[in-house]
Design an enzyme around this catalytic site. Structure first.
Site, PDB file in Angstrom:
ATOM      1  N   PHE A 190      -0.113  66.448  71.614  1.00  0.00           N
ATOM      2  CA  PHE A 190       0.818  65.661  70.809  1.00  0.00           C
ATOM      3  C   PHE A 190       0.051  64.986  69.679  1.00  0.00           C
ATOM      4  CE2 PHE A 190       3.171  62.075  69.271  1.00  0.00           C
ATOM      5  CZ  PHE A 190       4.456  62.553  69.181  1.00  0.00           C
ATOM      6  N   ASP A 296      -8.250  63.023  67.611  1.00  0.00           N
ATOM      7  CA  ASP A 296      -7.067  62.176  67.500  1.00  0.00           C
ATOM      8  C   ASP A 296      -7.143  61.101  68.590  1.00  0.00           C
ATOM      9  OD1 ASP A 296      -4.572  61.027  67.947  1.00  0.00           O
ATOM     10  OD2 ASP A 296      -3.446  62.863  67.555  1.00  0.00           O
ATOM     11  N   LYS A 327      -1.600  53.053  66.966  1.00  0.00           N
ATOM     12  CA  LYS A 327      -1.129  52.359  68.183  1.00  0.00           C
ATOM     13  C   LYS A 327      -1.795  50.998  68.445  1.00  0.00           C
ATOM     14  CE  LYS A 327       0.789  56.274  70.701  1.00  0.00           C
ATOM     15  NZ  LYS A 327       2.137  55.897  71.092  1.00  0.00           N
ATOM     16  N   THR A 352       1.355  55.470  46.936  1.00  0.00           N
ATOM     17  CA  THR A 352       1.608  54.148  46.347  1.00  0.00           C
ATOM     18  C   THR A 352       0.943  53.035  47.140  1.00  0.00           C
ATOM     19  OG1 THR A 352       3.696  54.837  45.366  1.00  0.00           O
ATOM     20  CG2 THR A 352       3.386  52.485  45.682  1.00  0.00           C
TER      21      THR A 352
END
Lengths: 472, 472
Positions: A190, A296, A327, A352
């Site tokens: 995931f 990750d 998280k 931005t």
């Protein structure tokens, strides 16, 4: 004095459950009303964060649950933490809230200090950061850095200019300016739910159904036999088998593989673990083929595994190229060291806002607390204790605690049940007995308490779990 | 009393420029130092937000510039706005900063009120929102909603279940679970720089070079002849020509087109305008072919064009399906009305944070101020005045103010120069004369002041511009 007592002098000593169902009537009314303007179908209950304290989450029905799920693993220091409260009231924060600068163009004078605080908790040796907004965003920004690096390397120089053909073809989404390149990931992984991140995700169909995806491959994540100590040879063979699949995909996939992304522990996919040898093998293969190695750490990062960063358990040498976070850090981005990952031309990695200074200030405050109070060691101690207690419960209820995982991974613990329905029943009943616990994959339970979860909370969780299992 | 005077009793009356270059020495030192931890190459100067006030941005060298660029069009109400300061210090905000809940699972009891405040400024008739984190994120979330809607419609029911084949194939990034579907966009469009959003972007090569992209098509955005009143027939023919291209692409592209995305005014791509008839034509074509019509109001939204939402100038009937927002709203997401855009199953449109309540609180406070003080009408008045003054300057300096655009679009004004180098020189010299102004596309200047920009600021901007042009 324990850190939870220092932070939370009035923390409840046990849960309170006032309603016969959770969500209770006030939550149900709130969900129905919220659902008219926002998709509230996945809501478990309406929380009362004013009344939540430390390791306890309160709801609008007056229920107060011991929280071992913590907002899908994203509460670092418990609810209403006084150090974060101080950061939230600081003039620096108020400025970051009322002005939201385009920090790539007009950074405030405090930005450098804010970033340096975040970097205090970076993985060893990584002293640069690029900031984003969520775990999925962090991973996609890392992919961008990886693709630009891969193509610059292919051009033969990190300073090579673009050709006219590249400039023109990219405006039509065509090669060579928009090249066909892939990111290799793993089955059950995931990494988020935007389009590139969903293309490397393979945890559940609901995470990605109906979205067009890049035709990127999935390798097999090792599936070990437990207990590990009884299956050393078989698991070694599993490492070799799965590493060979990775190397074969890199050599044969019809699109060149520019990057590989992996979680140190596959979290949403069921808390699947792999060995140090496997991770070192990935480093060796990615180095050999010039593939960018991305780790990750969105769910595993910031201490819950007993190291600040979970991949540090593996002593990967040289370290991964890019490490993504979110998280528990309450902000997002990727850490790196090698400056060739800064694209050759300004404005290539840009947008931005380039992150959110308000969330970065909180990240810095979190980093400071975690380091100052050595919460990683404390969490390791509590986690080891909790694991050993769970081993005892597993002996009593082997049907409901199968494949207990997370030994030596502090509080990052999970186990399986026999099916999805039983797992879901357990999670519902745990709430009614006072503990908020989450699931992952189809049949797993995962524990994700904050770093202020202590022995007394572990004892309480074991007590509630044992009671609940006896009722199943 | 003017709104700027109410908000900013001590706002400077004119700019202060203390250094011979901008960035000045203190900014240059700050940039060099920041660059060691963060990519600071695109930084114009290091700002001092404590000293910035209203329409003026201060830097660390003591320069104070009239700001008509406003953080790439994302400052709604000027710097250090007292109403936002109040919101930033509210207990609700402090809670949103120290706890960051997974609002899809455990929303706080204040979430519904926060969302309803944001919805007060939604486009007419749209009473649902899904929240994200940035403009690119908002657009990609809208694409997800569009793809799911398109596939459910194809299944013949918005409640149809997924087949086993769909569930299995999506895990391998293959059809039918991961179908080949496209989003149609326009040449010169800008919709963000993540992977799906970059695939619909075609403003500059640097925005997307080296990223793999979806093979999605680009239609032509109308190119009108100016002044519009002198070229009515030619421009009508241009509308017809470009609408036919859209329809042809929908009928013939090798991948089914599920959605069309367009900016009401192409902003990064050069402030390109199109007529009401063109937009109504898009609505008619998308309705005819069952294509989701997405309007990207990230840069145009919240009043700067003289309507709360720029697409409201066109009276599109029925209204667009999804309207995305970010920038001046200081948060992000998409508005919609039709509940079939809520996916059939919970957790399909979902992620850990589902937006950021802290930023949504500010968005609600902004919405309240904009509506309470009728800042949209005020901005229209100022913009009309500014445009007419610019017309006069254009007559004096026709070489430096070509194709003036934004008539009847309030302060959303732009013009062209003859080449990139001259444009960039103008922007640099404007800073040294006290005005912070931005560019877009290759040769354009764009004005993007906040909604507190008034006649006196317009006069000052014209004075600075005229002085600067006389020096070119």
């Amino acid at each position: 004095m324990s850190i939870a007592s220092q932070y939370y002098p009035n923390e409840p000593t046990e849960p309170v459950v006032k309603t016969e169902t959770i969500p209770g009537p006030a939550s149900r009314a709130g969900i129905e009303s919220l659902n008219k303007v926002f998709d509230a179908r996945p809501v478990y209950f309406i929380a009362d964060y004013e009344k939540s304290d430390g390791n306890y989450i309160a709801d609008v029905d007056g229920n107060v649950l011991l929280d071992a799920y913590c907002q899908i693993a994203s509460v670092p220091l418990g609810y209403n933490n006084p150090a974060l409260l101080e950061a939230a009231k600081s003039p620096e924060m108020i400025r970051a809230i009322i002005e939201r600068p385009a920090i790539g163009n007009f950074p405030g004078k405090d930005l450098e200090g804010i970033i340096k605080k975040v970097l205090k908790a970076a993985p060893k040796g990584q002293d640069h950061v690029w900031s984003g907004l969520s775990g999925a965003d962090a991973n996609e920004l890392a992919f961008k850095a990886a693709f630009m690096w891969y193509q610059q390397k292919k051009r033969g120089s990190f300073n090579a200019a673009f050709t006219q053909e590249e400039n023109e073809s990219t405006m039509k989404n065509q090669a060579p300016g928009s090249p066909d390149l892939a990111v290799l990931s793993f089955q059950r992984a995931f990494h988020g739910r935007l389009f590139a991140s969903a293309s490397v995700t393979a945890s559940k169909p609901v995470h990605k159904l109906d979205l067009p995806s890049f035709k990127w491959p999935k390798a097999e994540f090792p599936s070990y036999k437990y207990p590990l100590e009884d299956h050393v040879e078989e698991n070694k063979a599993e490492d070799e088998r799965t590493l060979k699949i990775v190397e074969d995909l890199i050599k044969t996939w019809h699109i060149p593989i520019a990057a590989l992304i992996i979680e140190p522990i596959q979290s949403e996919g069921g808390d699947n673990h792999a060995s140090s040898e496997f991770f070192q093998g990935l480093r060796d293969i990615t180095s050999k083929y010039g593939v960018v190695f991305i780790v990750d750490e969105v769910q595993t990062g910031l201490g819950a595994t007993g190291k600040l960063w979970a991949h540090e358990h593996f002593n990967i040498t040289p370290p991964p190229d890019l490490v993504t976070f979110s998280k528990k850090f309450q902000s997002a981005g990727y850490f790196f060291n090698d400056e060739t990952f800064i694209p050759n031309v300004a404005y290539r990695q840009f947008n931005t806002w380039c992150g959110d200074p308000a969330r970065m200030i909180i990240a810095g405050a979190i980093a400071e607390e975690v380091l100052k109070h050595d919460l990683v060691s404390k969490t390791k101690e509590v986690g080891d204790y909790l694991y050993s207690e769970l081993e005892k419960v597993a002996k009593e209820y082997p049907k409901y605690i199968q494949n207990l995982r997370g030994k030596n991974r502090a509080t990052f613990i999970a186990w399986d049940l026999e099916d999805s329905a039983t797992r879901n029943t357990l999670l519902s009943k745990l709430k009614l007995n006072g503990a908020n616990v989450g699931g992952c994959a189809e049949v797993s339970v995962r524990l994700r308490p904050s770093l202020t979860f202590e022995k007394k909370h572990a004892d309480l969780l074991i007590k509630i779990l044992t009671k609940t299992l006896s009722e199943l």
